[in-house]
Design a protein around this motif. Structure first.
Motif, PDB file in Angstrom:
ATOM      1  N   SER A 202      45.024  37.607   8.666  1.00 49.85           N
ATOM      2  CA  SER A 202      45.249  36.612   9.633  1.00 49.85           C
ATOM      3  C   SER A 202      45.453  37.377  10.628  1.00 49.85           C
ATOM      4  N   VAL A 203      45.066  36.814  12.316  1.00 47.83           N
ATOM      5  CA  VAL A 203      45.529  37.520  13.403  1.00 47.83           C
ATOM      6  C   VAL A 203      45.325  36.991  14.425  1.00 47.83           C
ATOM      7  N   GLY A 204      46.211  36.727  15.340  1.00 44.29           N
ATOM      8  CA  GLY A 204      47.390  36.081  16.856  1.00 44.29           C
ATOM      9  C   GLY A 204      47.844  37.498  17.239  1.00 44.29           C
ATOM     10  N   ARG A 205      48.434  36.326  18.148  1.00 46.14           N
ATOM     11  CA  ARG A 205      49.296  37.395  19.060  1.00 46.14           C
ATOM     12  C   ARG A 205      51.140  37.023  18.371  1.00 46.14           C
ATOM     13  N   GLN A 206      52.041  38.276  19.755  1.00 46.83           N
ATOM     14  CA  GLN A 206      52.976  37.291  19.501  1.00 46.83           C
ATOM     15  C   GLN A 206      52.695  36.340  20.460  1.00 46.83           C
ATOM     16  N   GLY A 207      54.072  35.407  19.670  1.00 46.09           N
ATOM     17  CA  GLY A 207      54.161  34.149  20.470  1.00 46.09           C
ATOM     18  C   GLY A 207      53.124  33.058  20.092  1.00 46.09           C
ATOM     19  N   GLN A 208      51.698  33.102  19.393  1.00 48.61           N
ATOM     20  CA  GLN A 208      50.479  32.873  19.202  1.00 48.61           C
ATOM     21  C   GLN A 208      50.628  32.597  17.389  1.00 48.61           C
ATOM     22  N   ASP A 209      50.071  30.957  17.231  1.00 50.08           N
ATOM     23  CA  ASP A 209      49.732  30.971  16.074  1.00 50.08           C
ATOM     24  C   ASP A 209      48.535  32.377  15.621  1.00 50.08           C
TER      25      ASP A 209
END
Length: 144
Positions: free
Chosen positions: A131-138
């Motif tokens: 899974s790929v994402g940034r802090q605070g994002q889904d």
């Protein structure tokens, strides 16, 4: 229970070391060829002249034990030569944890015992999703 397992392991060690068993007859090794491939582990054992009823296979933990017996023919007088092995034959194989001991298959054709053991499902390669994402994002899933 634990004491029984220790005694059984000791008995196996003695049998392997001194090539003995509870019988007074010698125990002979059986010639073997073994290989592995993507399907699993395979082995063939030469047991010519042995009735299939005289072959015994068992698996305990990760040890496969094969025993066979070729009875000496009775009534032969004045034997001029004898190079055949008679009596008990045995072989123990330590199987890896990656093999599925519940799926052991054996066949006996023309004096050759063939044993096939599949690779366990847990040991087969599998794909893992990242899974790929940034802090605070889904996170967004990707697969390769």
């Amino acid at each position: 229970m634990m004491q029984t397992e220790v005694l059984r392991d000791f008995d196996r060690l003695v049998q392997r070391t001194f090539n003995t068993q509870l019988s007074s007859e010698p125990v002979h090794p059986m010639p073997m060829e073994a290989w592995k491939d993507e399907a699993g582990f395979h082995a063939e054992f030469d047991l010519p002249g042995i009735d299939v009823d005289r072959i015994d296979m068992a698996v305990e933990k990760n040890i496969l034990t094969i025993r066979a017996e070729r009875a000496r023919p009775e009534g032969r007088q004045h034997v001029a030569g004898s190079e055949r092995l008679w009596g008990h034959f045995t072989r123990e194989l330590m199987l890896g944890d990656h093999l599925d001991t519940e799926s052991i298959q054996a066949s006996y054709v023309d004096g050759v015992l063939r044993v096939d053991i599949a690779v366990a499902e847990s040991a087969k390669p599998r794909r893992i999703q990242v899974s790929v994402g940034r802090q605070g994002q889904d996170p967004k899933e990707i697969s390769s």
